[in-house]
Motif scaffolding. Structure first.
Motif, short mmCIF file in Angstrom:
data_model
loop_
_atom_site.label_atom_id
_atom_site.label_comp_id
_atom_site.label_asym_id
_atom_site.label_seq_id
_atom_site.Cartn_x
_atom_site.Cartn_y
_atom_site.Cartn_z
N TYR A 46 24.48 -40.78 -25.31
CA TYR A 46 25.24 -42.05 -24.82
C TYR A 46 26.21 -41.61 -23.73
CZ TYR A 46 28.82 -45.86 -24.91
OH TYR A 46 29.70 -46.93 -24.60
N VAL A 47 26.29 -42.46 -22.44
CA VAL A 47 27.17 -42.21 -21.71
C VAL A 47 28.24 -43.45 -21.54
CG1 VAL A 47 27.73 -41.79 -18.96
CG2 VAL A 47 25.51 -41.07 -20.05
N PRO A 48 29.43 -43.01 -21.98
CA PRO A 48 30.45 -44.16 -22.12
C PRO A 48 30.77 -44.95 -20.74
CG PRO A 48 31.19 -42.08 -23.13
CD PRO A 48 30.10 -41.70 -22.26
N ASN A 49 31.27 -45.97 -20.91
CA ASN A 49 31.59 -46.78 -19.78
C ASN A 49 32.83 -46.08 -18.82
OD1 ASN A 49 34.01 -48.61 -18.57
ND2 ASN A 49 32.00 -49.82 -18.51
N ALA A 50 32.40 -45.69 -17.79
CA ALA A 50 33.55 -45.19 -16.75
C ALA A 50 34.87 -45.56 -16.54
CB ALA A 50 32.99 -44.96 -15.32
N GLU A 107 22.71 -28.80 -24.25
CA GLU A 107 23.29 -29.29 -25.64
C GLU A 107 24.72 -29.31 -25.57
OE1 GLU A 107 21.62 -27.32 -28.58
OE2 GLU A 107 19.49 -27.96 -28.28
N TYR A 108 25.22 -28.28 -24.83
CA TYR A 108 26.74 -27.99 -24.75
C TYR A 108 27.34 -28.88 -23.92
CZ TYR A 108 26.99 -23.77 -27.62
OH TYR A 108 27.04 -23.00 -28.73
N ILE A 109 26.59 -29.19 -22.84
CA ILE A 109 27.25 -30.29 -21.88
C ILE A 109 27.57 -31.69 -22.50
CG2 ILE A 109 27.07 -31.67 -19.48
CD1 ILE A 109 25.87 -28.81 -18.37
N ASP A 110 26.36 -32.01 -23.05
CA ASP A 110 26.53 -33.21 -24.14
C ASP A 110 27.56 -33.22 -25.19
OD1 ASP A 110 24.22 -34.00 -22.64
OD2 ASP A 110 22.50 -33.75 -24.01
N LEU A 111 27.78 -32.07 -25.74
CA LEU A 111 28.65 -32.03 -26.69
C LEU A 111 30.00 -32.06 -26.35
CD1 LEU A 111 27.08 -29.62 -29.38
CD2 LEU A 111 27.59 -31.96 -29.99
N LEU A 112 30.35 -31.36 -25.18
CA LEU A 112 31.89 -31.40 -24.27
C LEU A 112 32.05 -32.77 -23.86
CD1 LEU A 112 31.33 -27.90 -22.77
CD2 LEU A 112 32.84 -28.63 -24.78
N HIS A 113 30.94 -33.31 -23.33
CA HIS A 113 31.00 -34.78 -22.89
C HIS A 113 31.42 -35.76 -24.04
CE1 HIS A 113 28.80 -38.06 -20.20
NE2 HIS A 113 29.78 -38.57 -20.80
N ALA A 114 30.59 -35.60 -25.09
CA ALA A 114 31.03 -36.47 -26.24
C ALA A 114 32.49 -36.07 -26.96
CB ALA A 114 29.92 -36.28 -27.33
N HIS A 115 33.05 -34.99 -26.57
CA HIS A 115 34.24 -34.83 -26.98
C HIS A 115 35.29 -35.10 -26.06
CE1 HIS A 115 33.90 -32.76 -31.02
NE2 HIS A 115 32.57 -32.37 -30.53
N MET A 140 25.28 -32.51 -15.61
CA MET A 140 26.33 -32.44 -14.91
C MET A 140 26.83 -33.77 -14.48
SD MET A 140 26.26 -28.71 -13.46
CE MET A 140 25.27 -27.22 -14.08
N ARG A 141 25.91 -34.22 -13.76
CA ARG A 141 26.13 -35.74 -12.87
C ARG A 141 26.56 -36.74 -14.02
NH1 ARG A 141 24.37 -35.66 -7.68
NH2 ARG A 141 22.94 -33.97 -6.82
N ALA A 142 25.88 -36.66 -14.83
CA ALA A 142 26.23 -37.73 -15.84
C ALA A 142 27.64 -37.59 -16.33
CB ALA A 142 25.28 -37.74 -17.18
N PHE A 143 28.06 -36.28 -16.69
CA PHE A 143 29.53 -36.15 -17.06
C PHE A 143 30.43 -36.57 -15.97
CE2 PHE A 143 32.77 -32.79 -17.26
CZ PHE A 143 33.49 -33.30 -18.44
N GLU A 144 30.15 -36.09 -14.90
CA GLU A 144 31.11 -36.54 -13.77
C GLU A 144 31.11 -38.08 -13.33
OE1 GLU A 144 30.54 -32.52 -10.73
OE2 GLU A 144 29.03 -34.00 -10.64
N ALA A 145 30.06 -38.73 -13.57
CA ALA A 145 30.08 -40.36 -13.59
C ALA A 145 30.99 -40.70 -14.40
CB ALA A 145 28.56 -40.75 -13.85
N THR A 146 31.58 -40.29 -15.43
CA THR A 146 32.51 -41.01 -16.76
C THR A 146 33.98 -40.15 -16.10
OG1 THR A 146 32.14 -39.14 -18.04
CG2 THR A 146 30.60 -41.13 -18.16
N GLY A 309 38.90 -34.17 -3.72
CA GLY A 309 38.03 -35.43 -3.24
C GLY A 309 36.69 -35.30 -3.47
N ASP A 310 35.86 -36.07 -2.75
CA ASP A 310 34.39 -36.02 -3.06
C ASP A 310 33.67 -34.94 -2.48
OD1 ASP A 310 34.67 -38.50 -4.52
OD2 ASP A 310 34.66 -39.73 -2.55
N ALA A 311 34.03 -34.26 -1.34
CA ALA A 311 33.35 -33.14 -0.93
C ALA A 311 33.34 -32.03 -1.74
CB ALA A 311 33.82 -32.96 0.56
#
Length: 335
Positions: A46-50, A107-115, A140-146, A309-311
């Motif tokens: 699950y990717v939470p609302n940004a 798996e760790y990226i997902d778990l850290l994202h969840a936390h 990684m991109r999914a994590f950054e998107a939030t 920034g974005d760059a």
């Protein structure tokens, strides 16, 4: 894509409770309930609302660090730098060991994202497997998107903030040194061939050998002392004329020195990374120095920089050859 309702249903809680836990509400909940919801988030990806994540960002007090193995001296030194900067910024560091398994890194990226960590630093080498690298990049991109931030150490596919040690140049310095000592055939003992760090360091060795008309023979094993000792023992037994070894990290080089002593042979050995132990072994190890603690400090600084920034920002860290007692001219090897 999973919804908040899916997460709540999977965890057996109300949507409101799931939302409070995911978005960092100060309203108290039991640790058991929190664990159930976060496990559901990870399992359903699950990717939470940004927007909700950004509202909760002030409560993101933790940062995640993914290394291959923190017991490895290389990663221990890098982690020290990471923790130093994180602590100075009032952040708790969550350290995850992937043991060079890209699936576990995901798996760790997902778990850290969840936390809901504020940032993730990936300190291990990138992978040559394009499918694994692409899937890792997607996480990684999914994590950054939030609203989370990513920084990497070493060459990865992810186009973001990065600290790049001069692995290719370091390999070149090691190879050039051995060639200038008159060694015409060099045994390279290397880590797993699937890692970009291995490939880059070998590329530097081959470049130096080509310039000096020398030959490199490569053998792969684990980036460990035992791996270096086992490879070197076999090399010494198979080739009585061997005069030089380039180890692609200091742990392997220390193992090579142990095998050399066991065999009663004296050959030139150069390591890579210049760990603190390089000065204390006998003979003291000639090694390519990377400022490992600084690598960690720079990466965590990028990850926590509020002015980013974005760059993507890329910082290059040079390598330096440190001469000690483990290398000799080919015609002056001790008897």
């Amino acid at each position: 894509m999973a919804t908040l309702a899916d997460v709540a249903r999977h965890a057996g809680v109300s949507t409101a409770t799931a939302s409070r836990i995911i978005n960092g509400s100060p309203k108290p909940v039991t640790e058991q309930l929190r664990a159930r919801v976060l496990a559901a988030v990870a399992e359903l990806r699950y990717v939470p609302n940004a927007h909700a994540q950004m509202l909760a960002r002030s409560n993101r007090n933790a940062v995640g660090v993914i290394v291959h193995d923190v017991s490895d001296p290389y990663f221990a030194e890098i982690t020290r730098g990471l923790q130093r900067v994180a602590t100075a910024n009032g952040r708790l560091v969550i350290i995850c060991n992937s043991f060079r398994d890209p699936g576990r890194e995901m798996e760790y990226i997902d778990l850290l994202h969840a936390h809901q960590v504020a940032a993730i630093v990936i300190a291990g080498s990138g992978y040559l497997d394009s499918a694994a690298a692409s899937e890792l990049d997607d996480r990684m991109r999914a994590f950054e998107a939030t609203g989370g931030r990513i920084a990497v150490i070493g060459r990865h596919q992810h186009p973001g903030d990065a600290v790049l040690p001069a692995n290719e140049e370091g390999g070149y310095l090691a190879g050039k040194h051995l060639c200038e000592l008159g060694h015409t055939t060099i045994a390279a003992i290397a880590g797993p061939p699937s890692l970009t760090t291995t490939v880059d360091r070998l590329a530097g060795l081959h470049r130096a050998a080509t310039e000096h008309g020398a030959t490199i023979h490569v053998t792969h094993s684990d980036f460990t002392r035992d791996g270096g000792e086992a490879i070197t023992g076999k090399l010494l037994a198979d080739d009585p004329s061997l005069t030089a070894i380039a180890a692609l990290n200091d742990s392997m080089a220390v193992g090579a020195l142990a095998a050399m002593r066991t065999a009663g042979r004296h050959i030139s050995v150069v390591g890579f990374d210049d760990m603190p132990i390089a000065r204390d072994v006998t003979p003291a190890l000639t090694s390519v120095r990377l400022p490992l603690t600084e690598l960690g400090e720079r990466a965590m600084t990028l990850a926590l920089d509020p002015a980013a920034g974005d760059a993507p920002r890329v910082e290059h860290v040079p390598a330096e050859l440190i001469l000690r007692d483990s290398t000799w001219p080919r015609d002056q090897l001790p008897r």
